[in-house]
Every structure is written in C-alpha cells, then in structure tokens.
Design a protein around this motif. Structure first.
Motif, PDB file in Angstrom:
ATOM      1  N   ILE A  80       0.502  -1.034  -0.088  1.00 54.80           N
ATOM      2  CA  ILE A  80      -0.035   0.079  -0.054  1.00 54.80           C
ATOM      3  C   ILE A  80       0.578   0.783   0.268  1.00 54.80           C
ATOM      4  O   ILE A  80       1.898   0.942  -0.013  1.00 54.80           O
ATOM      5  N   ARG A  81       0.431   2.570  -0.885  1.00 54.33           N
ATOM      6  CA  ARG A  81       0.540   3.678  -0.599  1.00 54.33           C
ATOM      7  C   ARG A  81      -0.231   5.199  -0.078  1.00 54.33           C
ATOM      8  O   ARG A  81      -1.199   4.592   0.096  1.00 54.33           O
ATOM      9  N   PHE A  82       0.188   5.828   1.303  1.00 62.41           N
ATOM     10  CA  PHE A  82      -0.576   6.647   2.092  1.00 62.41           C
ATOM     11  C   PHE A  82      -0.263   7.860   0.131  1.00 62.41           C
ATOM     12  O   PHE A  82       0.408   8.092   0.481  1.00 62.41           O
ATOM     13  N   GLN A  83      -1.285   7.939   0.134  1.00 61.37           N
ATOM     14  CA  GLN A  83      -1.511   8.646  -0.930  1.00 61.37           C
ATOM     15  C   GLN A  83      -2.913  10.195  -1.131  1.00 61.37           C
ATOM     16  O   GLN A  83      -3.689   9.695  -0.057  1.00 61.37           O
ATOM     17  N   ASN A  84      -2.622  11.383  -1.691  1.00 63.97           N
ATOM     18  CA  ASN A  84      -3.092  12.698  -1.290  1.00 63.97           C
ATOM     19  C   ASN A  84      -3.999  12.654  -2.764  1.00 63.97           C
ATOM     20  O   ASN A  84      -2.852  13.176  -3.848  1.00 63.97           O
ATOM     21  N   ASN A  85      -5.524  12.258  -2.712  1.00 61.78           N
ATOM     22  CA  ASN A  85      -5.626  11.814  -4.522  1.00 61.78           C
ATOM     23  C   ASN A  85      -6.217  13.359  -4.903  1.00 61.78           C
ATOM     24  O   ASN A  85      -6.794  13.431  -6.010  1.00 61.78           O
ATOM     25  N   SER A  86      -6.058  14.563  -3.895  1.00 61.44           N
ATOM     26  CA  SER A  86      -6.470  15.975  -4.461  1.00 61.44           C
ATOM     27  C   SER A  86      -5.177  16.469  -4.875  1.00 61.44           C
ATOM     28  O   SER A  86      -5.425  17.595  -5.177  1.00 61.44           O
ATOM     29  N   ILE A  91       2.349  13.788  -8.026  1.00 64.64           N
ATOM     30  CA  ILE A  91       3.356  13.220  -6.782  1.00 64.64           C
ATOM     31  C   ILE A  91       2.816  13.781  -5.831  1.00 64.64           C
ATOM     32  O   ILE A  91       2.163  14.383  -5.121  1.00 64.64           O
ATOM     33  N   ASN A  92       2.043  12.237  -5.978  1.00 62.42           N
ATOM     34  CA  ASN A  92       0.503  12.439  -4.293  1.00 62.42           C
ATOM     35  C   ASN A  92       0.282  11.395  -3.616  1.00 62.42           C
ATOM     36  O   ASN A  92       0.066  11.284  -2.474  1.00 62.42           O
ATOM     37  N   TRP A  93       1.727  11.127  -3.058  1.00 63.79           N
ATOM     38  CA  TRP A  93       2.286  10.314  -2.577  1.00 63.79           C
ATOM     39  C   TRP A  93       2.081  10.905  -1.057  1.00 63.79           C
ATOM     40  O   TRP A  93       3.223  11.910  -0.860  1.00 63.79           O
ATOM     41  N   ILE A  94       1.968  10.683  -0.008  1.00 60.47           N
ATOM     42  CA  ILE A  94       2.104  12.236   2.018  1.00 60.47           C
ATOM     43  C   ILE A  94       3.535  11.581   1.528  1.00 60.47           C
ATOM     44  O   ILE A  94       3.306  10.117   2.460  1.00 60.47           O
TER      45      ILE A  94
END
Length: 284
Positions: A80-86, A91-94
């Motif tokens: 899994i990856r922690f991501q900010n889809n907004s 580069i959407n990973w947190i």
C-alpha cells in the motif's frame, strides 16, 4: 496482522479474511473478476464505493494469499501507499512528516477490501480497523539500506581496497524531495557504530534525561534516540539519568522521544528535538 515499511513510500500490509478474496467470484462459479484492492480512509471519509475517490487514503492491490491450516482463514498481503488524491502535481504520495500529522489525532484507520468483476456490481468487505500507533511506528522506522550495493568502478569511493564490498553507510531523509536520499557510500567497515563499539567512534556522547521542572536527573525512564540517518535506538535511562552511548564517524544532530515533562541535556549537543514518547505496543 502487521504493517512494515518496505521501500520509499511502499508499505506491506498483512491481514486475514474468512473468505478467499482473490478468487471470490471464481469460487462462486462466476468469472470476470478484475481485481482485488484495499482502501483505507485517513480523513474520516467512509464512502468506499468505486464511484467515489477518498481524498486521503492508503491504497494497494491485494496480490498474495495463503490458507492458514486448521483455521479456515486466509492470510492476505498488499503493498500500500499513503496518498493524497486531491493533488495534481504528479507526486500524490504523502510524505512521512505530513502523514504523521494526519494520523496523530486518530486511534484507528478504517479499511475495506473492494473487488470488481465484469459485469457485476463491486463487492465490499466489512470494515477492518488498523491501530494508528502501528502505522506511525513504521513511518518513523529507520530506512533500511541494502547490505551490499554494486557500483561501477568509476563510481566507487577512492580506496586502496578496490575489491572491498561497498555499502550504503548513511541514509538521509528530507521532507521536500520525493524520495529518501543516500547520504554517503563507503566501505562496509565504515558502517554505523553501535553497542560497545560506540565508545571507539570518532564522535561519541551520552544524553542525560532530566525533569523539565527542576532539571534533576530522571532515572529508569524509557526513551528512543533518533540518529541523524533516521535509525532509532531505544533504552531505559540509568540511575543517574544517562542514556546509552551513541557513536558516529561525524557529528550529527540527535532527536529523542521521551515522556511528557522530561527533557534531555548534553553539553555538546544543543540541537535536541523533544516530543511525547510513542512506545506503546498494540497488536492486531
């Protein structure tokens, strides 16, 4: 069951299910299963439907499974990856610093497995709860370097021992870049000093835990020292409040996690970061 930092922004998540989620439709005589994924909400959004995208989430494909003998349960694995889809910057990973700030106010992260199959409606599992403390522990876990690395002769450090194995001696984490950075490469004999070897390091020191109220020593207190390269060394302070000795090839700033109301002092290390000690162990 567990969550472990793998590499960069990737984490391995292992969990159990009472159903075979990778072959669920096939088991029930249906074909067309497209994929199995797990979605975890980081911002309290509990709409896991495929028509909706959670802004802050942990996401990954469920790609490995085994039957637990005698238990009639299945153990599954997902990266899994922690991501900010907004975000739309490519580069959407947190980043770890931001992720910890998002997670700290919470006790649990809620997850669901989602299965899609043509031409059926999506299948959703029941909610799974992951203790936030276990995630934070892995986010703060030292970046583990490979034991050996292969370099072209032109990239090798200058040395009389050209055939000596080469190691990543130090990782460096920075909040701004997209990846962890390699701090330095050298001979494997130049690896970090630890344990009794710390006394022989060119730079070595002890910290002393003190009560912030009156600066008196704080004995028999749990602590965790964070080294300059991200390694984490835990211990219990001695009767005089001293921590264990740390050693390194060069000077470094140290961070320390201690309980509230306790600080750390050392004449030669003015740069000390203090925060609450996060050492509680929660299994799931």
């Amino acid at each position: 069951m567990s969550i472990n930092h793998e590499i960069y922004s990737s984490y391995n998540l292992r969990f159990t299910s009472d159903r075979d989620l990778i072959h669920l439709y096939e088991v029930h005589g249906r074909r067309g299963q497209i994929g199995t994924s797990i979605h975890c909400s980081l911002d309290g959004d509990l709409d896991f439907s495929v028509e909706h995208q959670i802004a802050l989430e942990a996401y990954g494909g469920v790609d490995d499974m085994r039957l637990i003998e005698g238990d009639r349960r299945y153990e599954l694995s997902a990266n899994i990856r922690f991501q900010n889809n907004s975000l739309n910057d490519g580069i959407n990973w947190i980043r770890p610093v931001e992720l910890i700030q998002i997670l700290k106010p919470k006790d649990y992260v809620l997850c669901k497995v989602v299965i899609t199959a043509f031409p059926f409606k999506a299948y959703y599992s029941k909610v799974m709860y992951i203790p936030v403390s276990r995630i934070i522990a892995q986010v703060q876990n030292p970046r583990v370097a490979p034991g050996r690395v292969s370099l072209k002769p032109a990239d090798r450090p200058l040395s009389w021992l050209q055939f000596e194995p080469v190691c990543i001696v130090r990782w460096r984490y920075e909040a701004a870049p997209a990846y962890d950075q390699i701090g330095s490469i050298g001979l494997c004999s130049d690896g970090p000093y630890a344990g009794m070897l710390a006394s022989f390091a060119p730079h070595n020191m002890k910290l002393r835990l003190v009560k912030q109220r009156d600066q008196m020593p704080k004995p028999l207190t749990a602590y965790a020292i964070v080294r300059g390269d991200g390694r984490r060394e835990s211990g219990i302070s001695a009767e005089n409040g001293d921590t264990h000795r740390v050693g390194s090839l060069e000077s470094e700033a140290l961070g320390i996690y201690v309980e509230e109301g306790v600080g750390a002092v050392e004449r030669w290390t003015p740069q000390i970061d203090e925060s609450l000690y996060m050492g509680s162990k929660i299994t799931y």
